[in-house]
Design an enzyme around this catalytic site. Structure first.
Site, PDB file in Angstrom:
ATOM      1  N   ASP A  67      22.474  36.151  40.305  1.00 50.54           N
ATOM      2  CA  ASP A  67      23.933  36.331  40.154  1.00 50.54           C
ATOM      3  C   ASP A  67      24.192  35.175  41.089  1.00 50.54           C
ATOM      4  OD1 ASP A  67      25.846  38.081  40.348  1.00 50.54           O
ATOM      5  OD2 ASP A  67      25.391  38.291  42.763  1.00 50.54           O
ATOM      6  N   PHE A  80      19.970  29.248  40.976  1.00 49.32           N
ATOM      7  CA  PHE A  80      19.541  28.415  42.059  1.00 49.32           C
ATOM      8  C   PHE A  80      20.104  27.173  43.037  1.00 49.32           C
ATOM      9  CE2 PHE A  80      16.247  31.287  41.008  1.00 49.32           C
ATOM     10  CZ  PHE A  80      15.813  31.909  42.153  1.00 49.32           C
ATOM     11  N   HIS A 189      10.370  36.620  45.534  1.00 49.53           N
ATOM     12  CA  HIS A 189      11.268  35.432  45.830  1.00 49.53           C
ATOM     13  C   HIS A 189      11.276  34.762  46.974  1.00 49.53           C
ATOM     14  CE1 HIS A 189      15.567  35.059  45.749  1.00 49.53           C
ATOM     15  NE2 HIS A 189      15.564  35.381  44.708  1.00 49.53           N
TER      16      HIS A 189
END
Length: 224
Positions: A67, A80, A189
């Site tokens: 997202d 990122f 993550h």
């Protein structure tokens, strides 16, 4: 709100997607949200930057995000990555820490990763837009169909691509990728909530370069 200006090679590869009903619905949704005075990130001209920075022919690595950033002046179409002058967010800070441990490179001051994209890294979020201050707010408007199609095309039409999947969401895209043709790297993550569960120490950056050089491709310069 949405101006479909996408690099020519991607336009050819994904042209069928632009004519599908779901894509028209994405455009209508974004225009409606804008008419209500809602702020959408990234700005319209940056929505397709992942594709515009990295042509289909150039792609040799894919990093999948979920997202766009939902705070002001952050998102600019690369997962990122943040715009120049904006402090790197926590997940990116942890990415830099792993690069430092893996490759010995200094931790950058910038959070703008366009240098990576220009070397052939497709830095793709599954959703290409988000409402300000509302994470995941556009996760069900159809973007996933579009970005899944892009991932599938890369898997089907190219060879020896490195796919970097961090976290459960990104790892869910592994089903789109042919592991016999490509190198799929998976880890936790880099978020502060999960980085210590296997992201730190994954050495994905050196592993990526080892794969690329073994297949007569230029290694990535991960420095910024």
């Amino acid at each position: 709100m949405i101006d479909v200006k996408i690099e020519d090679s991607w336009n050819a590869i994904l042209k069928d997607e632009f004519s599908k009903t779901y894509f028209s619905e994405i455009v209508a949704f974004l225009k409606h949200e804008k008419s209500l005075g809602k702020t959408i990130y990234p700005k319209g001209s940056d929505i397709f930057n992942a594709f515009n920075y990295t042509t289909f022919e150039q792609v040799k690595v894919v990093i999948l995000g979920q997202d766009p950033y939902h705070n002001p002046n952050q998102a600019h179409g690369l997962c990122f990555s943040v715009t120049e002058g904006i402090a790197p967010p926590p997940s990116l800070v942890n990415i830099y820490k792993e690069i430092n441990q893996d490759l010995g490179l200094p931790i950058p001051a910038t959070g703008n990763l366009s240098k990576w994209a220009k070397q052939g890294i497709l830095m793709l979020n599954a959703s290409l837009t988000v409402e300000a201050n509302q994470p995941m707010s556009h996760s069900e408007i159809g973007w996933h169909k579009f970005t899944d199609a892009a991932i599938q095309k890369i898997s089907d039409d190219k060879e020896n691509i490195v796919f970097i999947l961090w976290g459960k969401f990104a790892q869910g895209k592994a089903a789109l990728i042919n592991p016999h043709k490509h190198f799929v790297l998976q880890a936790a993550h880099p978020s502060p909530f999960s980085a210590y569960n296997g992201f730190f120490g994954c050495k994905h950056f050196s592993k990526t370069n080892d794969w690329l050089t073994a297949h007569q491709l230029h290694a990535i310069d991960w420095s910024l």
